[in-house]
Motif scaffolding. Structure first.
Motif, PDB file in Angstrom:
ATOM      1  N   LEU A  56       2.105  15.418  -5.129  1.00  0.00           N
ATOM      2  CA  LEU A  56       0.743  15.024  -4.769  1.00  0.00           C
ATOM      3  C   LEU A  56      -0.167  16.227  -4.557  1.00  0.00           C
ATOM      4  CD1 LEU A  56       1.651  12.091  -2.356  1.00  0.00           C
ATOM      5  CD2 LEU A  56       0.781  11.926  -4.700  1.00  0.00           C
TER       6      LEU A  56
ATOM      7  N   THR B 205       5.715   6.210  -2.888  1.00  0.00           N
ATOM      8  CA  THR B 205       4.646   7.009  -2.270  1.00  0.00           C
ATOM      9  C   THR B 205       3.843   7.752  -3.326  1.00  0.00           C
ATOM     10  OG1 THR B 205       5.928   7.302  -0.245  1.00  0.00           O
ATOM     11  CG2 THR B 205       4.156   8.874  -0.651  1.00  0.00           C
TER      12      THR B 205
ATOM     13  N   ARG C 142       1.730   5.047  -5.439  1.00  0.00           N
ATOM     14  CA  ARG C 142       0.657   4.370  -4.701  1.00  0.00           C
ATOM     15  C   ARG C 142      -0.431   5.348  -4.263  1.00  0.00           C
ATOM     16  NH1 ARG C 142       5.061   0.793  -1.263  1.00  0.00           N
ATOM     17  NH2 ARG C 142       5.783  -0.424  -3.071  1.00  0.00           N
ATOM     18  N   THR C 143      -0.039   6.561  -3.874  1.00  0.00           N
ATOM     19  CA  THR C 143      -1.046   7.545  -3.463  1.00  0.00           C
ATOM     20  C   THR C 143      -1.910   7.968  -4.643  1.00  0.00           C
ATOM     21  OG1 THR C 143       0.433   8.366  -1.732  1.00  0.00           O
ATOM     22  CG2 THR C 143      -1.419   9.775  -2.356  1.00  0.00           C
TER      23      THR C 143
ATOM     24  N   GLN D 219      -4.337   5.284  -5.401  1.00  0.00           N
ATOM     25  CA  GLN D 219      -5.436   5.293  -4.433  1.00  0.00           C
ATOM     26  C   GLN D 219      -6.458   6.380  -4.756  1.00  0.00           C
ATOM     27  OE1 GLN D 219      -3.478   5.727  -0.646  1.00  0.00           O
ATOM     28  NE2 GLN D 219      -2.627   3.645  -0.667  1.00  0.00           N
ATOM     29  N   ARG D 220      -6.005   7.461  -5.368  1.00  0.00           N
ATOM     30  CA  ARG D 220      -6.910   8.543  -5.761  1.00  0.00           C
ATOM     31  C   ARG D 220      -7.620   8.260  -7.082  1.00  0.00           C
ATOM     32  NH1 ARG D 220      -3.052  13.855  -4.534  1.00  0.00           N
ATOM     33  NH2 ARG D 220      -2.800  13.499  -2.279  1.00  0.00           N
TER      34      ARG D 220
END
Length: 500
Positions: free
Chosen positions: A433, A465, A468-469, A472-473
């Motif tokens: 990330l 994680t 999904r992260t 979201q970005r």
């Protein structure tokens, strides 16, 4: 030299890699003080008209798996071609040195460097992804002030590749300019490269460094360089290097001042040699400029008993990915290979046995690895793979040339979670990330080598994680072929080239 006499590292850190974590002054003994932080590293690349090969070199340097700060400095040494522009376009710091000569260029680059460790390589040289990390590891050993390692002539006939490697491995005391690193304090203490020598300045520097500490010869610190000088001017090159080596052994200094200028003496022959290398090798795809918030998840070393869990998560999240599978694993778990394809994922070639491709092997052996792996994938899935990734990412242009000749697109990565080290799921997710940007190719593993039960549960646990992260970005997930197609559309043509 006492600590108070040493010039401190600049407080503004490394321009290409963020702020330096710790400034370490030169001590009065031959071993620097150690800290909990990894040392900062400056990689200096002297360049004189290297537009045909420079991009490959810089892509390899930008793909280093090193958690500390490091910067890349290209020294444009009286260049009259587009080398400086290529480096700047890749986000690399460029220093100008008008006085022609590799020793002047290297000295200028080191003068501008901000790292605690100075590493040097050449523009026609490719380094493996662990090169900087291994340098830092070697220089952390007690008493070591400098380190060097062997080289392989990657763009040369088989006999020259073997001959060069044998000669490089016979080295027992001299620094090799395309593959060396030194503590900055030690370099300054002995006065740096001697500008009186353009040929053999690396060996002469090592002689002086050996008087204040240990010059380590690490046989595993291998790089891949060009044998073009031998290919276009063999006997003169052999003579000058041989005399220089014996002069260093007997008198501690080189005999000749400079190299033979092969560009001036053999311009057409050199152009043919360099063009041949670029046409048949090129760079592996690492990242694609596509102008859209997309990333490509890739998984290596499967199928294994963890592949089913990875596929379940991808299915539940509606995410496509690319799997680079090992032929031997496919033969043992063909049903998982079929599932990869049936669920819409891309499947790529990761060789048949996952052996080391950095050794000097015959073209016949390398072709056999490609052929057996492709046959296993075809037999299990009905698909002929067109993507290829070498084991451990330790590719060299000999391998890439063979892969391209057989119709494969070599694929590397721009983001590595280093999950083969088995860190926690949180660390794996954080590594991805922090570095993911539009067009990234992300490296993860659903297996390890040819093990069927390789303990990759932390990678599996990190996937939700990561996915999904990134969603979201605003990111979308695509396969590597889809990413390449987006790159073609963004460029307005039908070829997606690699992007460092």
């Amino acid at each position: 030299m006492s600590p108070s006499d040493a010039a401190p590292s600049p407080s503004d850190g490394l321009s290409a890699c963020g702020p330096a974590k710790n400034s370490r002054p030169a001590p009065s003994i031959a071993q620097p003080q150690q800290s909990a932080d990894l040392p900062s590293v400056s990689v200096v690349v002297p360049v004189y008209n290297e537009e045909l090969v420079l991009q490959d070199c810089l892509q390899a340097l930008q793909a280093q798996l090193y958690d500390g700060d490091y910067e890349i400095i290209v020294v444009a040494n009286a260049c009259t071609d587009s080398s400086p522009e290529i480096a700047r376009a890749m986000g690399v710091r460029v220093v100008e040195e008008p006085q022609k000569g590799v020793v002047f260029a290297t000295r200028a680059g080191i003068a501008a460097a901000r790292g605690e460790i100075i590493a040097c390589t050449d523009a026609d040289t490719l380094v493996p992804p662990n090169w900087v990390a291994r340098i830092a590891q070697d220089l952390a050993k007690p008493g070591v002030v400098a380190v060097t390692g062997p080289f392989v002539y990657h763009d040369s006939p088989f006999w020259l590749r073997w001959g060069g490697l044998i000669v490089a491995n016979l080295n027992y005391k001299f620094l090799i300019g395309m593959n060396l690193a030194v503590w900055r304090w030690a370099y300054d203490q002995v006065g740096g490269f001697d500008p009186r020598y353009n040929l053999g300045a690396d060996g002469e520097l090592g002689v002086r460094l050996s008087k204040i500490g240990k010059v380590l010869i690490d046989r595993r610190l291998k790089v891949y360089s060009s044998g073009r000088r031998y290919m276009v001017d063999f006997w003169r090159t052999i003579y000058r290097y041989a005399v220089t080596i014996f002069s260093l052994m007997l008198f501690g200094k080189p005999y000749f001042y400079d190299f033979s200028d092969i560009r001036a003496r053999f311009p057409s022959r050199l152009f043919k040699q360099e063009s041949y290398r670029i046409w048949f090798s090129g760079a592996a795809l690492r990242q694609v400029r596509c102008g859209q918030p997309v990333v490509a998840l890739t998984f290596d070393d499967g199928p294994s008993h963890y592949t089913a869990q990875v596929l379940d998560i991808l299915r539940d999240e509606g995410v496509p990915a690319s799997f680079f599978v090992i032929g031997r694993n496919v033969e043992r778990l063909p049903e998982l290979a079929r599932r990869i394809v049936s669920e819409g994922h891309a499947i790529g070639h990761h060789t048949y046995s996952h052996g080391s491709w950095t050794r000097i092997e015959s073209d016949r052996q390398l072709r056999r690895e490609l052929d057996l792996g492709a046959q296993a994938i075809k037999a299990a899935t009905g698909v002929t793979p067109t993507l290829m990734r070498p084991p451990r990412g330790l590719w060299n242009p000999v391998m890439i040339a063979l892969a391209r000749q057989q119709g494969y697109q070599p694929v590397a990565w721009s983001v590595a979670a280093r999950d083969w080290q088995r860190p926690s799921a949180e660390i794996i997710a954080d590594r991805v990330l922090r570095k993911a940007v539009p067009g990234s190719i992300i490296l993860l593993h659903d297996g390890q080598d040819t093990q069927l039960d390789p303990s990759m549960q932390n990678t599996v646990d990190s996937l939700p994680t990561i996915i999904r992260t990134l969603k979201q970005r605003g990111y979308r997930f695509v396969t590597v072929p889809q990413l390449m197609q987006l790159g073609r559309l963004a460029q307005g043509d039908d070829t997606a080239g690699p992007d460092g």
